[in-house]
Write an enzyme that holds these catalytic residues in place. Structure first.
Site, mmCIF file in Angstrom:
data_model
loop_
_atom_site.group_PDB
_atom_site.id
_atom_site.type_symbol
_atom_site.label_atom_id
_atom_site.label_comp_id
_atom_site.label_asym_id
_atom_site.label_seq_id
_atom_site.Cartn_x
_atom_site.Cartn_y
_atom_site.Cartn_z
ATOM 1 N N HIS A 30 -14.054 -11.049 6.697
ATOM 2 C CA HIS A 30 -12.615 -10.760 6.676
ATOM 3 C C HIS A 30 -12.158 -10.841 8.121
ATOM 4 O O HIS A 30 -12.807 -10.255 8.987
ATOM 5 C CB HIS A 30 -12.321 -9.340 6.207
ATOM 6 C CG HIS A 30 -12.962 -8.946 4.918
ATOM 7 N ND1 HIS A 30 -12.246 -8.790 3.763
ATOM 8 C CD2 HIS A 30 -14.245 -8.647 4.614
ATOM 9 C CE1 HIS A 30 -13.055 -8.395 2.788
ATOM 10 N NE2 HIS A 30 -14.281 -8.305 3.277
ATOM 11 N N GLN B 38 -0.375 -10.076 6.380
ATOM 12 C CA GLN B 38 -1.288 -10.244 7.495
ATOM 13 C C GLN B 38 -1.542 -11.725 7.726
ATOM 14 O O GLN B 38 -1.391 -12.530 6.820
ATOM 15 C CB GLN B 38 -2.634 -9.600 7.175
ATOM 16 C CG GLN B 38 -2.575 -8.117 6.934
ATOM 17 C CD GLN B 38 -3.944 -7.594 6.523
ATOM 18 O OE1 GLN B 38 -4.540 -8.067 5.573
ATOM 19 N NE2 GLN B 38 -4.440 -6.614 7.251
ATOM 20 N N ASP C 178 -4.098 -13.159 7.442
ATOM 21 C CA ASP C 178 -5.374 -12.815 6.842
ATOM 22 C C ASP C 178 -6.159 -14.070 6.480
ATOM 23 O O ASP C 178 -5.572 -15.065 6.075
ATOM 24 C CB ASP C 178 -5.060 -12.029 5.554
ATOM 25 C CG ASP C 178 -6.265 -11.316 5.002
ATOM 26 O OD1 ASP C 178 -7.265 -11.169 5.724
ATOM 27 O OD2 ASP C 178 -6.207 -10.891 3.823
ATOM 28 N N ARG D 125 0.866 -1.182 0.000
ATOM 29 C CA ARG D 125 0.000 0.000 0.000
ATOM 30 C C ARG D 125 0.893 1.219 0.000
ATOM 31 O O ARG D 125 1.804 1.335 0.821
ATOM 32 C CB ARG D 125 -0.894 0.019 1.246
ATOM 33 C CG ARG D 125 -1.841 -1.150 1.282
ATOM 34 C CD ARG D 125 -2.753 -1.110 2.497
ATOM 35 N NE ARG D 125 -3.512 -2.357 2.575
ATOM 36 C CZ ARG D 125 -4.288 -2.696 3.603
ATOM 37 N NH1 ARG D 125 -4.410 -1.876 4.641
ATOM 38 N NH2 ARG D 125 -4.939 -3.841 3.595
ATOM 39 N N LYS E 59 -18.513 -4.687 12.115
ATOM 40 C CA LYS E 59 -17.226 -5.302 12.464
ATOM 41 C C LYS E 59 -17.005 -5.332 13.966
ATOM 42 O O LYS E 59 -17.631 -4.577 14.715
ATOM 43 C CB LYS E 59 -16.087 -4.551 11.786
ATOM 44 C CG LYS E 59 -16.011 -3.085 12.203
ATOM 45 C CD LYS E 59 -14.752 -2.425 11.664
ATOM 46 C CE LYS E 59 -14.679 -0.978 12.129
ATOM 47 N NZ LYS E 59 -13.434 -0.318 11.803
#
Length: 644
Positions: free
Chosen positions: A512, A382, A384, A364, A466
RNA sequence: GCCACCGUAGCUCAGCUGGUAGAGCAGCUGAUUUGUAAUCAGCAGGUCGGGGGUUCGAAACCCUCCGGUGGCUCCA
């Protein structure tokens, strides 16, 4: 004259004439509290001590020892700073000066930025004003009067703030000596309540945080009720500096940087061992919790990002390039890739949930000014994963995740954590019924398994609600690590389906989730949490073998070899140094276990064990210590603070 | 990206108002053969972040670029 009945918590009710101040009542009922009170609570509402009581009330003295009281003290100190600043630099315009955790700041519009010497001057002037004991008065006024007042003195930012308020709002100003500030309050009764404070640093800050606005100059400071508390806080800041991960990372040779790739850490051999241990620990959990790990591409045709919405929402953070007439983007997130994996096969309800994990490297393009150590980087990965499940599997999955998060934080010794549920924002996308369904499940699940959590209404992502986890580190600082985010839009965008029991195609929900979050950031946070004293399972060098003299060099090498064969990472030091020097060098590297071998040990086939924080433990058979260490490593035990 | 500050040996730092670089540690070599936080001696090591400028002369002053640090609305 009308009488009112007032009680102070823990004391009997007494009667007073109306318009008696809370202060006078405190003085009457609880004189010892009167001296300490920086403010009061009237029927639970935080007020100035001088507030006049008009009806029956329950009054509570608020001292600076309480959170609310400390806040009042901090806020009043920011006013004191603004006053000192106006006196020293009459041209400055004041803006806002709120409190933050243990600190306050005030933003000033000033031609020349403040220098360190200016801060000293301001602090000195603050001390003078404080000792004058100026009383601090509140006055309430109409919006028009307030506008006129601040226009007259040229405080245009205050006028701007007033423009945003409505006529119905109670508008108040506080005065102390020659200084009047628009402020909601409350404040301490007089400037001599402010005794122990320190200005910390200054920095630029945009008016209202918007980079299109003028750059103001912000000064940060702190204040406490007692000298001791102030000192403690300053010590904490010192300690934080000492264990700054950037400093430790360099000292312990864990990672480095190079200007040719700003914001992208290089993990050195020792840091890489730790990094890989973290990854393999998470992989162990994936086995246990039913995840399937994948490796997905680094680069995609921008068509993918257009479809996922990243092109629209995330483009400025993406690395892009053109090759052979096609536009490519380096992935900033794994999720779109995982949807491609999901849709590569026909999915049945029997397959769900599908949990796809990926340690893929993400890039990023963060703005140059925000890069910082391992905590804000341009290249990272991550722990992830994306869970594809049916809407009625959400609850089970969340429970599953809460359990996993607990297990991980326990291993890393993060005791306290704060959990926040963020719900539907205004600009939300996706089906409203689904939103409601999901939020109810999240709430119920949290209520069922967690003692305490906050709800932040409207703070969810536009694509779903979230749950965030903030952990407290050894210095009491909060770090956001784990996050669980439901997503109702990506399955739509990629037209993901599964065939349900009834033979119809249905839309799965995507979750996620990351537990450590960014591995880089976690590395930094954990490094500061443990101050570089890694538990054995993570330690890059698990044992240092030190020979007392060169006579035992061969034996030391042999010990090192046996450790190596047992899978224990070790370094052998057979240099011609004195043992004291070798020990010192090893201690400074924060190595956990030292095995010292001299002639005695060589003869007996033993080693002399020395452990960090424990010192010399004595001779022990090498085979025994290997068994003990293997056990400590396998169980991921950590050195308890109490052992220090 | 914006504001302020910073960038001198591998590391930590010194170098006053401009007069062409220094310490400690680490490193290397040698001596010492050592028992639980520093053995001694010698040697070597620097485009003073890069580029440009001012000046007789720049690590120092100016400009610019790169990098780093602290920040950039948990409301008056």
């Amino acid at each position: 004259m009308t009488k009112i009945k007032v009680s102070i918590h823990g004391h009997e009710k007494r009667s007073y004439p109306t318009s008696t101040s809370a202060s006078d009542i405190l003085k009457d009922i609880a004189p010892q509290l009167f001296n300490e009170a920086v403010a009061v609570k009237v029927n639970g509402e935080l007020r100035d001590r001088e507030t006049l009581l008009m009806e029956d009330a329950e009054v509570e003295a608020v001292t600076a020892a309480s959170h609310d009281g400390h806040d009042v003290l901090l806020h009043s100190t920011s006013h004191l700073m603004a006053q000192a600043c106006k006196q020293l630099f009459p041209k400055v315009k004041v803006t806002i000066g709120p409190t933050i955790e243990n600190r306050f700041y005030y933003d000033f519009d000033v031609d020349e930025p403040f220098t360190d010497e200016d801060l000293v001057k301001i602090e000195d002037r603050m001390k003078e004003i404080a000792s004058e004991g100026l009383s601090i008065h509140r006055q309430e006024l109409s919006r028009n009067d307030a506008m006129a007042l601040f226009k007259k003195v040229g405080e245009s930012y205050k006028v701007e703030i007033l423009e945003d308020l409505s006529d119905d709002d109670t508008i108040s100003a506080y005065s102390q000596g020659d200084f009047t500030d628009l402020c909601r309050g409350p404040h301490v009764p007089s400037t001599d309540f402010i005794k122990h404070f320190k200005l910390l640093n200054s920095a630029g800050a945009y008016w209202r945080g918007d980079e299109n606005n003028k750059m103001l100059q912000r000064i940060y400071g702190t204040a406490f009720a007692t000298k001791k508390q102030l000192k403690q806080y300053l010590n904490l800041l010192e300690e934080a500096k000492k264990r700054d991960h950037r400093k430790l990372g360099k000292e312990l040779e864990l990672f480095m940087y190079n200007p040719l790739s700003a914001g992208s850490p290089f993990f050195l051999p020792k840091g890489t061992i730790i990094y890989n241990e973290l990854v393999s620990y998470i992989q162990e959990l994936y086995l246990k919790y039913g995840y399937e790990e994948v490796i997905s591409p680094q680069v995609f045709d921008n068509e993918l990002w257009r479809k996922s919405g990243h092109w629209e929402h995330f483009r400025e953070y993406m690395y892009n390039f053109e090759l052979g007439g096609r536009d490519f983007g380096l992935k900033p997130m794994n999720c779109p890739a995982h949807t491609l994996i999901y849709s590569s096969d026909l999915r049945s309800y029997r397959d769900l949930p599908i949990r796809i994990a990926d340690f893929g490297r993400l890039h990023r393009y963060e703005k140059a000014g925000v890069l910082s150590g391992l905590t804000r980087v341009r290249s990272f990965s991550q722990d992830d994963a994306h869970i594809f499940c049916s809407p009625d599997q959400i609850g089970t999955e969340i429970n599953h995740l809460l359990e996993m998060v607990d297990e991980v934080y326990d291993v890393f010794d993060f005791g306290d954590k704060e959990i926040t549920l963020s719900t539907r924002p205004e600009k939300a996308m996706g089906d409203e019924t689904l939103w409601n369904h999901a939020e109810t499940i999240l709430k119920d699940t949290l209520e069922g398994s967690v003692t305490d959590f906050n709800i932040e209404e409207g703070e969810g992502a536009f694509y779903g609600p979230k749950i965030d986890f903030n952990v407290k580190d050894a210095l009491g600082r909060l770090h956001q690590l784990a996050t669980i985010q439901l997503d109702f839009t990506l399955p739509d965008r990629f037209d993901l389906t599964y065939v349900d029991e009834d033979g119809k195609e249905k839309r799965p929900v995507m979750i996620h989730r990351a537990i450590l979050g960014s591995l880089e950031r976690f590395f930094g946070v954990y490094l500061e949490h443990c101050a570089g004293d890694f538990p054995l399972w993570l330690a890059p060098v698990q044992v240092a073998v030190l020979s007392v003299s060169e006579k035992t060099a061969d034996y030391a090498e042999k010990v090192g070899m046996e450790l190596k064969n047992a899978g224990i990472r070790n370094e052998v030091d057979i240099r011609a140094d004195k043992i004291g020097a070798k020990i010192r060098k090893t201690e400074l590297s924060k190595t956990n276990v030292m095995l010292i071998v001299g002639e005695k040990e060589a003869e007996a086939g033993t080693v002399s064990l020395r452990r960090r924080f424990l010192g010399d433990i004595g001779s022990i058979k090498l085979t025994d210590i290997i068994i003990e260490m293997k056990d400590e490593i396998n169980k991921k035990r950590r050195l308890k603070k109490s052992q220090k």
